[in-house]
Each structure stands twice: as structure tokens, then as C-alpha cells.
Design a protein around this motif. Structure first.
Motif, PDB file in Angstrom:
ATOM      1  N   SER A 114       0.843  -1.203   0.000  1.00 42.56           N
ATOM      2  CA  SER A 114       0.000   0.000   0.000  1.00 42.56           C
ATOM      3  C   SER A 114       0.876   1.250   0.000  1.00 42.56           C
ATOM      4  O   SER A 114       2.043   1.217   0.405  1.00 42.56           O
ATOM      5  CB  SER A 114      -0.888   0.009   1.237  1.00 42.56           C
ATOM      6  OG  SER A 114      -0.094   0.202   2.377  1.00 42.56           O
ATOM      7  N   GLU A 132      -3.198   8.410   0.009  1.00 46.30           N
ATOM      8  CA  GLU A 132      -4.017   7.675   0.993  1.00 46.30           C
ATOM      9  C   GLU A 132      -5.159   8.526   1.544  1.00 46.30           C
ATOM     10  O   GLU A 132      -6.299   8.070   1.634  1.00 46.30           O
ATOM     11  CB  GLU A 132      -3.145   7.218   2.173  1.00 46.30           C
ATOM     12  CG  GLU A 132      -2.214   6.068   1.857  1.00 46.30           C
ATOM     13  CD  GLU A 132      -2.925   4.717   1.788  1.00 46.30           C
ATOM     14  OE1 GLU A 132      -4.158   4.650   2.012  1.00 46.30           O
ATOM     15  OE2 GLU A 132      -2.226   3.722   1.504  1.00 46.30           O
ATOM     16  N   LYS A 158      -7.547   9.304  -1.323  1.00 50.37           N
ATOM     17  CA  LYS A 158      -7.893   8.105  -2.095  1.00 50.37           C
ATOM     18  C   LYS A 158      -7.838   8.387  -3.598  1.00 50.37           C
ATOM     19  O   LYS A 158      -8.813   8.192  -4.336  1.00 50.37           O
ATOM     20  CB  LYS A 158      -9.273   7.573  -1.698  1.00 50.37           C
ATOM     21  CG  LYS A 158      -9.350   7.152  -0.245  1.00 50.37           C
ATOM     22  CD  LYS A 158     -10.505   6.209  -0.008  1.00 50.37           C
ATOM     23  CE  LYS A 158     -10.654   5.795   1.444  1.00 50.37           C
ATOM     24  NZ  LYS A 158      -9.408   5.465   2.141  1.00 50.37           N
ATOM     25  N   LEU A 185      -6.430  -0.845  -5.301  1.00 50.12           N
ATOM     26  CA  LEU A 185      -6.870  -1.718  -4.196  1.00 50.12           C
ATOM     27  C   LEU A 185      -6.794  -3.183  -4.613  1.00 50.12           C
ATOM     28  O   LEU A 185      -6.361  -4.044  -3.832  1.00 50.12           O
ATOM     29  CB  LEU A 185      -8.305  -1.361  -3.781  1.00 50.12           C
ATOM     30  CG  LEU A 185      -8.495  -0.016  -3.071  1.00 50.12           C
ATOM     31  CD1 LEU A 185      -9.968   0.203  -2.744  1.00 50.12           C
ATOM     32  CD2 LEU A 185      -7.638   0.082  -1.809  1.00 50.12           C
ATOM     33  N   ILE A 195      -3.113  -4.370  -4.549  1.00 50.23           N
ATOM     34  CA  ILE A 195      -2.516  -4.646  -3.234  1.00 50.23           C
ATOM     35  C   ILE A 195      -3.325  -5.692  -2.457  1.00 50.23           C
ATOM     36  O   ILE A 195      -3.040  -6.003  -1.303  1.00 50.23           O
ATOM     37  CB  ILE A 195      -2.352  -3.356  -2.385  1.00 50.23           C
ATOM     38  CG1 ILE A 195      -3.703  -2.703  -2.074  1.00 50.23           C
ATOM     39  CG2 ILE A 195      -1.422  -2.374  -3.074  1.00 50.23           C
ATOM     40  CD1 ILE A 195      -3.621  -1.642  -0.977  1.00 50.23           C
ATOM     41  N   SER A 202      -6.443  -5.493  -1.387  1.00 46.72           N
ATOM     42  CA  SER A 202      -7.263  -4.943  -0.305  1.00 46.72           C
ATOM     43  C   SER A 202      -8.729  -5.240  -0.548  1.00 46.72           C
ATOM     44  O   SER A 202      -9.196  -5.283  -1.684  1.00 46.72           O
ATOM     45  CB  SER A 202      -7.077  -3.435  -0.221  1.00 46.72           C
ATOM     46  OG  SER A 202      -8.067  -2.865   0.576  1.00 46.72           O
ATOM     47  N   LYS A 203      -9.468  -5.430   0.540  1.00 47.46           N
ATOM     48  CA  LYS A 203     -10.902  -5.718   0.416  1.00 47.46           C
ATOM     49  C   LYS A 203     -11.732  -4.444   0.566  1.00 47.46           C
ATOM     50  O   LYS A 203     -12.939  -4.474   0.602  1.00 47.46           O
ATOM     51  CB  LYS A 203     -11.357  -6.708   1.489  1.00 47.46           C
ATOM     52  CG  LYS A 203     -10.549  -7.978   1.543  1.00 47.46           C
ATOM     53  CD  LYS A 203     -11.292  -9.101   0.839  1.00 47.46           C
ATOM     54  CE  LYS A 203     -10.567 -10.425   0.858  1.00 47.46           C
ATOM     55  NZ  LYS A 203      -9.165 -10.405   0.449  1.00 47.46           N
ATOM     56  N   ASP A 204     -11.069  -3.264   0.719  1.00 48.57           N
ATOM     57  CA  ASP A 204     -11.803  -2.009   0.978  1.00 48.57           C
ATOM     58  C   ASP A 204     -12.798  -1.684  -0.129  1.00 48.57           C
ATOM     59  O   ASP A 204     -12.508  -1.851  -1.279  1.00 48.57           O
ATOM     60  CB  ASP A 204     -10.823  -0.824   1.065  1.00 48.57           C
ATOM     61  CG  ASP A 204     -10.007  -0.941   2.342  1.00 48.57           C
ATOM     62  OD1 ASP A 204     -10.119  -1.965   3.007  1.00 48.57           O
ATOM     63  OD2 ASP A 204      -9.249   0.000   2.619  1.00 48.57           O
TER      64      ASP A 204
END
Ligand code: 5BU
Length: 277
Positions: A8, A29, A32, A270, A273, A275-277
Motif C-alpha cells: 500500500s 491515501e 484516495k 486496491l 494490493i 485490499s478488500k476495501d
């Protein structure tokens, strides 16, 4: 060694040796966004209006400041205050390519006062490593008041049809960057360059940032040799910041447009990397 592009921005910010990159990753970050808009506009009023309108959705505002016909104090002051208001950095896409003595003067001082406002600049290594040494020398000089707030990208590839910035040129660009990590923070390239072989092995903390131009959601290219990839493709190929110009500023509604680039670029990041966001 794990590829940095699977990490990230936040974790890369923690270990990066450049304070400017830490700031860049923090901006990405917090907001976003991995969008760098290419604001190729011709006067100060239009430039500042675009920066104010799309500022909330971008990490970087890329300029060709020599296109601005009425460039002056109002341009510099206006840009600086908008970068504070909206929390983004400036990248002047000057592509320095000359002898060391000339580029030092083009960068610091000169009509365009580039070092005063541009956090990031770029240079070709066509002329060899001396150009990078010259810029490093200026940026690390005792009378340079922006130390730690300025950085350089090496032009490792170009997006145009028939580009000669390939093969041995690109490998040399990577090798030269490895010798100047710190002020050199990465590359303008169409993809991650981690797989490019050089005689210098990668160290654990090596982490080059990739800026990718030639990004457009709806076009494959223009009539003058420009070739586009989508935000998703660029990020999947290892780009960290996607540069889009006409796809944003020339669209009917630049704010609506930049939001689409932001969303596509961020979702692709996302996914990359994991990521589940
Ligand atoms: P466009 O309108 O998205 O095509 O603008 C692309 C911008 O990126 C423009 O300012 C170019 O000068 C810049 N650019 C590029 O298109 N390709 C490259 O390889 C490099 C910069 Br380096």
C-alpha cells in the motif's frame, strides 16, 4: 524481495527514504486518489480554475508551464495557494535534456522559476548521467531553500508510437536512478521497471515511484502518435500515479471526468494490493 507494487502507499510511505515521496503517498491515501492531471492549458486563469475545480480529486497537478502565455507572479502565487488549499503536489513535465550547466540554470532561477514551485520535475538521460548529477548538485546545494521538498523522475520510456526510449536506454535510466536514489524518486514509464536488469542489484529499501502518462478512459490515441492505456491497465502494469490530460480537462465536465479516473485508478490499486476495501 516482494514487489513494492503489491504494497500500500501507506506502508511504502513508512519506509521511503524521500520525504517528498512520503508526502505524496500520504496525499494518495488521505484523498484516495492516484490521479495526476496533465493540465496543458494556455493561460493562468484557465490553469488556476482547473486546479481549483479538480484539486480535491487529484494527488498531482502536472504542468507544461511554458504553454502558459501570461506566466508570472500571479501564476506562481495562485498555484502555490491552490496546492495548499487542496493538498496536491506540482509536477513540471519539463523533460530536461541538455548539458549539466544549462539544466541547472533552467531548473533553478530562469524565466519559469521551476524550482520555486514544482515539487517534482523530470529529465531524460539521453545526455548521460551528468544531467542527473547536475540537478542533484543544485537541489543539494547549501543555498537551495527547498531541500527535501523537491524530487526528480527520470524519463525511462515514452508513450508515443516509435519511441526510441526503450531497451538499452531504459536499462541505463534504471541504472542511473539506482545511483541517485533520494533526489531521484522514480520514473516516467508505461509500467513497473522492477524487472529491468542492470548491473546494480536492488537493495531492500529500493522503491521507485512510477508515473504513467498516456492514460485515457475512452480513446486509444491521437493523430500525432500518442498511444493510450486505461487507468486500470496502467495500474495493473505497475504504475503508481496515472497521468491524464485531455481525457479530463478537455471533457465536457472535467470534475465528473476526474472522479471517474479517480475511481478506476483507486479500485485498480486496491485490487493490486489485495485490499478488500
Ligand atoms: P494527454 O492529453 O493525456 O494525451 O496528455 C498527455 C500528457 O503527458 C502531455 O502533457 C504529454 O506531454 C505528457 N507525456 C506523454 O503523453 N507521454 C510521455 O511519454 C511523457 C509525457 Br514522458
Amino acid at each position: 524481495m516482494a514487489s513494492k507494487s503489491t504494497l500500500s502507499y501507506a506502508s511504502r510511505a513508512k519506509t521511503h527514504r524521500s520525504s517528498l515521496v512520503k508526502k505524496l503517498f500520504d496525499i494518495a491515501e488521505v484523498k484516495k486518489t492516484n490521479v495526476a492531471v496533465s493540465a496543458d492549458l494556455r493561460n493562468t486563469k484557465d490553469l488556476l480554475a482547473l486546479a481549483d475545480a479538480i484539486g480535491p480529486y487529484i494527488a498531482v497537478f502536472k504542468t507544461h508551464i511554458d504553454l502558459v502565455s501570461d506566466f508570472g507572479e500571479a501564476t506562481v502565487a495562485g498555484l502555490k495557494s491552490l496546492s495548499v488549499k487542496h493538498n496536491f503536489l506540482f509536477f513540471e513535465d519539463r523533460k530536461f535534456v541538455d548539458i549539466g550547466n544549462t539544466v541547472q540554470q533552467q531548473y533553478h532561477g530562469g524565466a519559469l522559476r521551476i524550482s520555486e514551485w514544482a515539487h517534482i520535475v523530470n529529465a531524460s538521460v539521453l545526455a548521460g548521467e551528468g544531467i542527473i548529477e547536475a540537478l542533484v548538485q543544485t537541489a543539494q546545494g547549501s543555498d537551495f531553500q527547498y531541500k527535501d521538498e523537491r524530487a526528480l523522475l527520470i524519463l525511462a520510456e515514452m508513450t508515443t508510437k516509435g519511441s526510441l526510449a526503450t531497451g538499452a536506454y531504459t536499462s541505463s535510466a534504471v541504472e542511473i536512478a539506482k545511483r541517485h536514489q533520494g533526489f531521484v524518486i522514480g520514473f516516467v514509464a508505461t509500467r513497473s521497471l522492477e524487472s529491468v536488469r542492470t548491473d546494480i542489484p536492488a537493495t531492500e529499501d529500493e522503491d521507485f515511484v512510477i508515473f504513467t502518462a498516456g492514460v485515457n478512459r475512452s480513446s486509444k490515441g491521437d493523430k500525432l502518435g500518442q498511444q493510450y492505456q486505461t487507468p486500470k491497465s496502467a495500474i495493473e502494469r505497475g504504475s503508481d500515479f496515472i497521468i491524464a490530460g485531455r481525457g479530463i480537462y478537455a471533457s465536457e465536465d472535467p470534475v465528473a471526468s476526474v472522479k471517474l479516473y479517480q475511481e478506476e485508478g483507486w479500485q485498480a490499486y486496491l485490487a493490486r494490493i489485495g485490499s478488500k476495501d
